[in-house]
Motif scaffolding. Structure first.
Motif, PDB file in Angstrom:
ATOM      1  N   THR A 252     -96.677  51.251  31.098  1.00 12.65           N
ATOM      2  CA  THR A 252     -96.599  49.859  30.643  1.00 12.65           C
ATOM      3  C   THR A 252     -97.965  49.241  30.900  1.00 12.65           C
ATOM      4  OG1 THR A 252     -94.260  49.752  31.193  1.00 12.65           O
ATOM      5  CG2 THR A 252     -95.417  47.652  30.921  1.00 12.65           C
ATOM      6  N   LEU A 253     -98.691  48.934  29.817  1.00  3.85           N
ATOM      7  CA  LEU A 253    -100.067  48.453  29.947  1.00  3.85           C
ATOM      8  C   LEU A 253    -100.260  47.058  29.336  1.00  3.85           C
ATOM      9  CD1 LEU A 253    -101.813  51.825  29.011  1.00  3.85           C
ATOM     10  CD2 LEU A 253    -101.231  50.971  31.290  1.00  3.85           C
ATOM     11  N   VAL A 254     -99.202  46.291  29.213  1.00  5.41           N
ATOM     12  CA  VAL A 254     -99.286  44.931  28.676  1.00  5.41           C
ATOM     13  C   VAL A 254     -98.313  44.048  29.438  1.00  5.41           C
ATOM     14  CG1 VAL A 254     -99.984  45.599  26.352  1.00  5.41           C
ATOM     15  CG2 VAL A 254     -97.559  45.476  26.898  1.00  5.41           C
ATOM     16  N   PRO A 255     -98.534  42.751  29.474  1.00  3.63           N
ATOM     17  CA  PRO A 255     -99.675  42.002  28.964  1.00  3.63           C
ATOM     18  C   PRO A 255    -100.808  41.947  29.986  1.00  3.63           C
ATOM     19  CG  PRO A 255     -98.036  40.475  29.795  1.00  3.63           C
ATOM     20  CD  PRO A 255     -97.475  41.863  29.987  1.00  3.63           C
TER      21      PRO A 255
ATOM     22  N   LEU B 152     -95.888  65.038  34.953  1.00  2.00           N
ATOM     23  CA  LEU B 152     -96.283  64.004  33.997  1.00  2.00           C
ATOM     24  C   LEU B 152     -96.422  62.660  34.690  1.00  2.00           C
ATOM     25  CD1 LEU B 152     -94.142  64.598  30.782  1.00  2.00           C
ATOM     26  CD2 LEU B 152     -96.565  65.058  31.131  1.00  2.00           C
ATOM     27  N   ALA B 153     -97.467  61.935  34.351  1.00  2.00           N
ATOM     28  CA  ALA B 153     -97.608  60.560  34.821  1.00  2.00           C
ATOM     29  C   ALA B 153     -96.594  59.715  34.059  1.00  2.00           C
ATOM     30  CB  ALA B 153     -99.022  60.061  34.564  1.00  2.00           C
ATOM     31  N   LYS B 154     -95.753  58.985  34.802  1.00  2.00           N
ATOM     32  CA  LYS B 154     -94.704  58.187  34.164  1.00  2.00           C
ATOM     33  C   LYS B 154     -94.502  56.872  34.886  1.00  2.00           C
ATOM     34  CE  LYS B 154     -91.568  61.561  32.168  1.00  2.00           C
ATOM     35  NZ  LYS B 154     -90.150  61.915  32.097  1.00  2.00           N
ATOM     36  N   ARG B 155     -94.053  55.904  34.118  1.00  2.00           N
ATOM     37  CA  ARG B 155     -93.615  54.613  34.645  1.00  2.00           C
ATOM     38  C   ARG B 155     -94.677  53.894  35.464  1.00  2.00           C
ATOM     39  NH1 ARG B 155     -89.593  58.225  35.447  1.00  2.00           N
ATOM     40  NH2 ARG B 155     -90.000  58.288  37.677  1.00  2.00           N
ATOM     41  N   ASN B 156     -95.942  54.131  35.173  1.00  2.00           N
ATOM     42  CA  ASN B 156     -97.008  53.361  35.812  1.00  2.00           C
ATOM     43  C   ASN B 156     -97.135  52.048  35.047  1.00  2.00           C
ATOM     44  OD1 ASN B 156     -97.993  55.305  37.846  1.00  2.00           O
ATOM     45  ND2 ASN B 156     -98.326  56.550  36.022  1.00  2.00           N
ATOM     46  N   VAL B 157     -97.371  50.977  35.779  1.00  2.00           N
ATOM     47  CA  VAL B 157     -97.415  49.640  35.183  1.00  2.00           C
ATOM     48  C   VAL B 157     -98.762  48.995  35.517  1.00  2.00           C
ATOM     49  CG1 VAL B 157     -96.367  47.345  35.233  1.00  2.00           C
ATOM     50  CG2 VAL B 157     -94.920  49.381  35.420  1.00  2.00           C
ATOM     51  N   ALA B 158     -99.427  48.483  34.492  1.00  2.00           N
ATOM     52  CA  ALA B 158    -100.658  47.710  34.684  1.00  2.00           C
ATOM     53  C   ALA B 158    -100.512  46.440  33.855  1.00  2.00           C
ATOM     54  CB  ALA B 158    -101.879  48.508  34.254  1.00  2.00           C
TER      55      ALA B 158
ATOM     56  N   SER C 187     -97.909  50.464  40.475  1.00  2.00           N
ATOM     57  CA  SER C 187     -98.005  49.121  39.906  1.00  2.00           C
ATOM     58  C   SER C 187     -99.400  48.557  40.157  1.00  2.00           C
ATOM     59  CB  SER C 187     -96.943  48.234  40.560  1.00  2.00           C
ATOM     60  OG  SER C 187     -97.121  46.903  40.172  1.00  2.00           O
ATOM     61  N   VAL C 188    -100.062  48.170  39.082  1.00  2.00           N
ATOM     62  CA  VAL C 188    -101.394  47.558  39.145  1.00  2.00           C
ATOM     63  C   VAL C 188    -101.238  46.176  38.519  1.00  2.00           C
ATOM     64  CG1 VAL C 188    -103.825  47.796  38.492  1.00  2.00           C
ATOM     65  CG2 VAL C 188    -102.427  49.847  38.871  1.00  2.00           C
ATOM     66  N   THR C 189    -101.070  45.141  39.339  1.00  2.00           N
ATOM     67  CA  THR C 189    -100.777  43.808  38.815  1.00  2.00           C
ATOM     68  C   THR C 189    -101.610  42.725  39.474  1.00  2.00           C
ATOM     69  OG1 THR C 189     -98.970  43.536  40.403  1.00  2.00           O
ATOM     70  CG2 THR C 189     -98.377  44.396  38.250  1.00  2.00           C
ATOM     71  N   GLY C 190    -101.984  41.742  38.655  1.00  2.00           N
ATOM     72  CA  GLY C 190    -102.670  40.559  39.169  1.00  2.00           C
ATOM     73  C   GLY C 190    -104.043  40.825  39.742  1.00  2.00           C
ATOM     74  N   ASN C 191    -104.760  41.794  39.206  1.00  2.00           N
ATOM     75  CA  ASN C 191    -106.098  42.137  39.685  1.00  2.00           C
ATOM     76  C   ASN C 191    -107.149  41.658  38.689  1.00  2.00           C
ATOM     77  OD1 ASN C 191    -105.368  44.025  42.030  1.00  2.00           O
ATOM     78  ND2 ASN C 191    -104.198  44.879  40.330  1.00  2.00           N
TER      79      ASN C 191
ATOM     80  N   GLY D 205     -95.401  55.349  43.798  1.00  2.00           N
ATOM     81  CA  GLY D 205     -94.895  54.012  44.019  1.00  2.00           C
ATOM     82  C   GLY D 205     -95.850  53.119  44.764  1.00  2.00           C
ATOM     83  N   ILE D 206     -97.135  53.262  44.531  1.00  2.00           N
ATOM     84  CA  ILE D 206     -98.135  52.425  45.210  1.00  2.00           C
ATOM     85  C   ILE D 206     -98.332  51.123  44.434  1.00  2.00           C
ATOM     86  CG2 ILE D 206    -100.562  52.290  45.927  1.00  2.00           C
ATOM     87  CD1 ILE D 206     -98.909  54.327  47.508  1.00  2.00           C
ATOM     88  N   ALA D 207     -98.469  49.995  45.140  1.00  2.00           N
ATOM     89  CA  ALA D 207     -98.724  48.699  44.508  1.00  2.00           C
ATOM     90  C   ALA D 207    -100.159  48.277  44.798  1.00  2.00           C
ATOM     91  CB  ALA D 207     -97.759  47.656  45.038  1.00  2.00           C
ATOM     92  N   ILE D 208    -100.899  48.000  43.742  1.00  2.00           N
ATOM     93  CA  ILE D 208    -102.274  47.508  43.846  1.00  2.00           C
ATOM     94  C   ILE D 208    -102.258  46.114  43.240  1.00  2.00           C
ATOM     95  CG2 ILE D 208    -104.668  47.915  43.173  1.00  2.00           C
ATOM     96  CD1 ILE D 208    -103.830  50.915  42.872  1.00  2.00           C
ATOM     97  N   GLU D 209    -102.263  45.097  44.087  1.00  2.00           N
ATOM     98  CA  GLU D 209    -102.041  43.729  43.641  1.00  2.00           C
ATOM     99  C   GLU D 209    -103.039  42.765  44.252  1.00  2.00           C
ATOM    100  OE1 GLU D 209     -98.056  43.007  44.973  1.00  2.00           O
ATOM    101  OE2 GLU D 209     -97.175  44.242  43.409  1.00  2.00           O
TER     102      GLU D 209
END
Length: 177
Positions: free
Chosen positions: A119-122, A90-96, A25-29, A1-5
């Motif tokens: 989830t790798l889009v958009p 298993l790696a699951k529910r990671n979002v980029a 979560s990897v967002t807005g990078n 549950g780490i956020a990288i933003e």
């Protein structure tokens, strides 16, 4: 549950490394000349399988020493309470999402990773921006300079609003001297 933003990764090897994790979560990078930008593996399916399957392993002993099934933990980490019932390892529910990848290799998903579980889009890729931007961005000498290049070239308000000046390591080092 780490956020990288909201980070800028300029010429970094494997900027984000998700080693068998979930719910990250990897967002807005902004990733520029970063190969790969995001790595995901399911290491506990193969290499570290014994750690998950053996109740006496160090990992399981440490997990069981935590009150992760308590109401307090359940409220904050609902998925964690069901971890051992939901294909552990298993790696699951990671979002980029919402990232700019000005790199030739945005993702390194190992063979044991189910892409449908991520989830790798958009996101924005070199094909989504003006020709030549990848090369101009990769030639930037600092985050500050990269910000100037991007602000004149892309129309993504959240990415161009990043505080490139504050994220510039070279500027921080100069100010500290």
């Amino acid at each position: 549950g780490i956020a990288i933003e909201g980070n800028v990764f300029l010429r970094v090897d494997q900027a984000v490394f998700i080693g068998g994790g979930r719910d990250n979560s990897v967002t807005g990078n902004v990733f520029v000349a970063t190969e790969p930008a995001v790595h995901i593996d399911s290491r506990s399916v193969n290499d570290h399988r014994a750690q998950v399957e053996n109740p006496a392993s160090e990992m399981m002993t440490r997990l069981n020493a935590m009150p992760y099934k308590s109401p307090v933990w359940q409220a904050r980490y609902p998925e964690l309470t069901r971890l051992l019932d939901d294909q552990p390892g298993l790696a699951k529910r990671n979002v980029a999402t919402g990232n700019l990848y000005l790199s030739r290799n945005a993702y390194d998903l190992l063979a044991d990773v189910d892409r449908r579980q991520q989830t790798l889009v958009p996101n924005l890729f070199p094909a989504d921006v003006k020709p030549g931007l990848l090369e101009r961005a990769a030639a930037a000498r600092s985050a500050l300079e990269l910000g100037e290049v991007l602000r004149g070239s892309i129309k993504n308000a959240s990415l161009t609003a990043l505080p490139f000046e504050a994220l510039d390591r070279a500027a921080h080092l100069a100010a500290a001297q």
